[in-house]
Design a protein around this motif. Sequence first.
Motif, PDB file in Angstrom:
ATOM      1  N   ARG A 106       0.866  -1.173   0.000  1.00  0.00           N
ATOM      2  CA  ARG A 106       0.000   0.000   0.000  1.00  0.00           C
ATOM      3  C   ARG A 106       0.902   1.222   0.000  1.00  0.00           C
ATOM      4  NH1 ARG A 106      -4.678   0.551   4.172  1.00  0.00           N
ATOM      5  NH2 ARG A 106      -5.153   2.225   2.684  1.00  0.00           N
ATOM      6  N   ILE A 107       0.646   2.110  -0.946  1.00  0.00           N
ATOM      7  CA  ILE A 107       1.498   3.279  -1.153  1.00  0.00           C
ATOM      8  C   ILE A 107       0.675   4.539  -0.913  1.00  0.00           C
ATOM      9  CG2 ILE A 107       2.903   4.555  -2.824  1.00  0.00           C
ATOM     10  CD1 ILE A 107       3.320   1.868  -4.305  1.00  0.00           C
ATOM     11  N   LEU A 108       1.192   5.440  -0.084  1.00  0.00           N
ATOM     12  CA  LEU A 108       0.557   6.729   0.178  1.00  0.00           C
ATOM     13  C   LEU A 108       1.451   7.822  -0.384  1.00  0.00           C
ATOM     14  CD1 LEU A 108      -1.660   8.455   1.600  1.00  0.00           C
ATOM     15  CD2 LEU A 108      -0.217   8.401   3.654  1.00  0.00           C
ATOM     16  N   PHE A 109       0.916   8.637  -1.294  1.00  0.00           N
ATOM     17  CA  PHE A 109       1.667   9.722  -1.910  1.00  0.00           C
ATOM     18  C   PHE A 109       1.138  11.040  -1.350  1.00  0.00           C
ATOM     19  CE2 PHE A 109       3.493  11.107  -6.321  1.00  0.00           C
ATOM     20  CZ  PHE A 109       4.335  12.009  -5.684  1.00  0.00           C
ATOM     21  N   LEU A 110       1.963  11.762  -0.598  1.00  0.00           N
ATOM     22  CA  LEU A 110       1.584  13.022   0.031  1.00  0.00           C
ATOM     23  C   LEU A 110       1.966  14.188  -0.878  1.00  0.00           C
ATOM     24  CD1 LEU A 110       2.840  12.283   3.664  1.00  0.00           C
ATOM     25  CD2 LEU A 110       0.523  11.973   2.744  1.00  0.00           C
ATOM     26  N   GLY A 111       0.992  15.056  -1.176  1.00  0.00           N
ATOM     27  CA  GLY A 111       1.246  16.146  -2.119  1.00  0.00           C
ATOM     28  C   GLY A 111       1.484  15.607  -3.511  1.00  0.00           C
ATOM     29  N   ALA A 112       0.536  14.807  -4.000  1.00  0.00           N
ATOM     30  CA  ALA A 112       0.777  13.916  -5.132  1.00  0.00           C
ATOM     31  C   ALA A 112       0.884  14.602  -6.483  1.00  0.00           C
ATOM     32  CB  ALA A 112      -0.336  12.861  -5.192  1.00  0.00           C
ATOM     33  N   ALA A 113       0.254  15.776  -6.670  1.00  0.00           N
ATOM     34  CA  ALA A 113       0.232  16.425  -7.985  1.00  0.00           C
ATOM     35  C   ALA A 113      -0.287  15.443  -9.039  1.00  0.00           C
ATOM     36  CB  ALA A 113       1.601  16.985  -8.334  1.00  0.00           C
ATOM     37  N   VAL A 169      -2.443   2.230  -4.536  1.00  0.00           N
ATOM     38  CA  VAL A 169      -1.922   3.578  -4.379  1.00  0.00           C
ATOM     39  C   VAL A 169      -3.018   4.522  -3.906  1.00  0.00           C
ATOM     40  CG1 VAL A 169      -0.887   5.544  -5.565  1.00  0.00           C
ATOM     41  CG2 VAL A 169      -0.188   3.213  -6.178  1.00  0.00           C
ATOM     42  N   THR A 170      -2.715   5.297  -2.872  1.00  0.00           N
ATOM     43  CA  THR A 170      -3.576   6.391  -2.438  1.00  0.00           C
ATOM     44  C   THR A 170      -2.808   7.688  -2.630  1.00  0.00           C
ATOM     45  OG1 THR A 170      -4.682   5.015  -0.778  1.00  0.00           O
ATOM     46  CG2 THR A 170      -4.890   7.408  -0.535  1.00  0.00           C
ATOM     47  N   MET A 171      -3.319   8.538  -3.512  1.00  0.00           N
ATOM     48  CA  MET A 171      -2.707   9.844  -3.753  1.00  0.00           C
ATOM     49  C   MET A 171      -3.495  10.904  -3.005  1.00  0.00           C
ATOM     50  SD  MET A 171      -1.868   9.692  -7.826  1.00  0.00           S
ATOM     51  CE  MET A 171      -0.941   8.330  -8.551  1.00  0.00           C
ATOM     52  N   VAL A 172      -2.777  11.835  -2.387  1.00  0.00           N
ATOM     53  CA  VAL A 172      -3.423  12.889  -1.602  1.00  0.00           C
ATOM     54  C   VAL A 172      -2.879  14.246  -2.032  1.00  0.00           C
ATOM     55  CG1 VAL A 172      -3.816  13.843   0.702  1.00  0.00           C
ATOM     56  CG2 VAL A 172      -3.721  11.360   0.380  1.00  0.00           C
ATOM     57  N   ASP A 173      -3.785  15.170  -2.316  1.00  0.00           N
ATOM     58  CA  ASP A 173      -3.400  16.545  -2.577  1.00  0.00           C
ATOM     59  C   ASP A 173      -4.551  17.447  -2.165  1.00  0.00           C
ATOM     60  OD1 ASP A 173      -0.948  17.674  -4.636  1.00  0.00           O
ATOM     61  OD2 ASP A 173      -2.507  19.076  -4.008  1.00  0.00           O
ATOM     62  N   TYR A 174      -4.243  18.660  -1.703  1.00  0.00           N
ATOM     63  CA  TYR A 174      -5.343  19.519  -1.288  1.00  0.00           C
ATOM     64  C   TYR A 174      -5.766  20.519  -2.354  1.00  0.00           C
ATOM     65  CZ  TYR A 174      -2.010  23.195   0.465  1.00  0.00           C
ATOM     66  OH  TYR A 174      -1.039  24.157   0.616  1.00  0.00           O
ATOM     67  N   ASP A 175      -5.209  20.419  -3.540  1.00  0.00           N
ATOM     68  CA  ASP A 175      -5.683  21.192  -4.685  1.00  0.00           C
ATOM     69  C   ASP A 175      -6.425  20.252  -5.623  1.00  0.00           C
ATOM     70  OD1 ASP A 175      -6.148  22.863  -6.786  1.00  0.00           O
ATOM     71  OD2 ASP A 175      -4.043  23.293  -7.228  1.00  0.00           O
ATOM     72  N   GLU A 176      -7.731  20.446  -5.757  1.00  0.00           N
ATOM     73  CA  GLU A 176      -8.546  19.550  -6.586  1.00  0.00           C
ATOM     74  C   GLU A 176      -8.069  19.527  -8.034  1.00  0.00           C
ATOM     75  OE1 GLU A 176     -13.282  18.545  -7.427  1.00  0.00           O
ATOM     76  OE2 GLU A 176     -12.695  20.423  -6.433  1.00  0.00           O
ATOM     77  N   TYR A 177      -7.454  20.603  -8.478  1.00  0.00           N
ATOM     78  CA  TYR A 177      -6.922  20.676  -9.839  1.00  0.00           C
ATOM     79  C   TYR A 177      -5.916  19.558 -10.107  1.00  0.00           C
ATOM     80  CZ  TYR A 177      -4.711  22.884 -13.948  1.00  0.00           C
ATOM     81  OH  TYR A 177      -4.209  23.156 -15.194  1.00  0.00           O
ATOM     82  N   CYS A 178      -5.195  19.151  -9.063  1.00  0.00           N
ATOM     83  CA  CYS A 178      -4.226  18.067  -9.233  1.00  0.00           C
ATOM     84  C   CYS A 178      -4.914  16.767  -9.639  1.00  0.00           C
ATOM     85  CB  CYS A 178      -3.429  17.872  -7.943  1.00  0.00           C
ATOM     86  SG  CYS A 178      -2.251  19.187  -7.619  1.00  0.00           S
ATOM     87  N   LYS A 179      -6.059  16.516  -9.071  1.00  0.00           N
ATOM     88  CA  LYS A 179      -6.807  15.307  -9.420  1.00  0.00           C
ATOM     89  C   LYS A 179      -7.514  15.458 -10.758  1.00  0.00           C
ATOM     90  CE  LYS A 179     -10.637  12.331  -7.912  1.00  0.00           C
ATOM     91  NZ  LYS A 179     -11.657  12.085  -6.847  1.00  0.00           N
ATOM     92  N   THR A 180      -8.244  16.560 -10.928  1.00  0.00           N
ATOM     93  CA  THR A 180      -9.104  16.708 -12.108  1.00  0.00           C
ATOM     94  C   THR A 180      -8.336  17.052 -13.378  1.00  0.00           C
ATOM     95  OG1 THR A 180      -9.493  19.051 -11.615  1.00  0.00           O
ATOM     96  CG2 THR A 180     -11.033  17.454 -10.670  1.00  0.00           C
ATOM     97  N   THR A 181      -7.143  17.607 -13.230  1.00  0.00           N
ATOM     98  CA  THR A 181      -6.404  18.030 -14.420  1.00  0.00           C
ATOM     99  C   THR A 181      -5.009  17.404 -14.492  1.00  0.00           C
ATOM    100  OG1 THR A 181      -7.611  20.125 -14.381  1.00  0.00           O
ATOM    101  CG2 THR A 181      -5.633  20.010 -15.769  1.00  0.00           C
ATOM    102  N   ARG A 182      -4.169  17.633 -13.490  1.00  0.00           N
ATOM    103  CA  ARG A 182      -2.801  17.120 -13.598  1.00  0.00           C
ATOM    104  C   ARG A 182      -2.777  15.594 -13.668  1.00  0.00           C
ATOM    105  NH1 ARG A 182       1.791  19.974 -10.067  1.00  0.00           N
ATOM    106  NH2 ARG A 182       2.975  18.665 -11.511  1.00  0.00           N
TER     107      ARG A 182
END
Length: 350
Positions: A170-177, A194-207
């Motif tokens: 299990r992989i946790l990516f902090l500030g994943a972009a 993999v669990t990716m975490v970012d607090y800018d939704e743009y990272c998920k929806t676009t990057r």
Amino acid sequence: MLLAEVLPEQEKPFNESHIGTSEMHKSYRVDLRTFSEKEYNKFVRVNTVSDWSLLSWKDVGRPFEVKNYSVDRHQYEEEHGKPMSAHTSWQYFNRSFHEWFSKDVPLEKQKEKEKFLKSLKSFQPGTVNSALGDVVRIQLWNYVHRIQDGIWDPRGKRALFEGLDVSKPRILFLGAAEGYEAMQLAAMYPGSKVTMVDYDEYCKTTRFEHFPDSYPFLGENPQTGQPKVYYKDDLNIEYVIDDIRNLSYGKEFDIVISVGLLEHFPDEYKPEVVDWHRKFLKPNGYVVMTTPRNQLRSRIYYNIFADVMNHTYRELMTVEQMGLYMYENGLDIVKSGYIKVHNGIIAKAR
């Protein structure tokens, strides 16, 4: 002729027959090669410190702080009468960075060249200097990202990430972009979740969402132990939008990774940043961190690309400085080194 030009309709144009090859595409390079021994010794330096307990800040010095902020940040602070917050600066950076990652570089090079030649006819120094700056930036971006592949650097990242004692981690990516490094890890260690975490939704929806589906990751076939090509949709990925400080996970991850996170925090916050990694780690799990290297070409890069990159606090470090932050805050260094433009450290909680 590039394979992608021969088979443009294929979403997954690469397979195991292409291992050992590399191609430049319009926005990035594909690299399915491994290092020869000579290349490895040229591009990868590992375990240059024999005993981290013997290092002191007097020995290693302090990181280099990048102080030339973007025009966007200066304008924002003038308009709002207060410093740009960390969250806002990350949002500005993500949008600017993704714009560059999405460029058709050969086309942009031609456009900027024509713009510069046109500016020469104006006899206005400001217009000429601006156009010349644009030419320099696109040429440098082409060299760093497409020719050298210094940002993603798949061969270098694989060299840093290899050798972890994990199975279906299990992989946790902090500030994943866009999540590049976690996807590379997942390809190297099949069966990963993999669990990716970012607090800018743009990272998920676009990057992340716009990360090319046709980009191949070189990993391992778990049934044969031989190399295998993976794509983003072959991997088990969950993307969470949240502040790292709000995460409710326990010590449940085999690997906790961050890429270019530690250097965005002044010294008084670095112990907390290190703790973000340790608090989610299983016993005997691995912390994986990278930061940009403190070297002359990196300083030049962040100066030329100030408007693209420099929206927030940023430092450039040596691997010794980075490792000392980690060691002093409760991590034992398992592997350390540097590649083209990044430091990399793998550690375990003490």
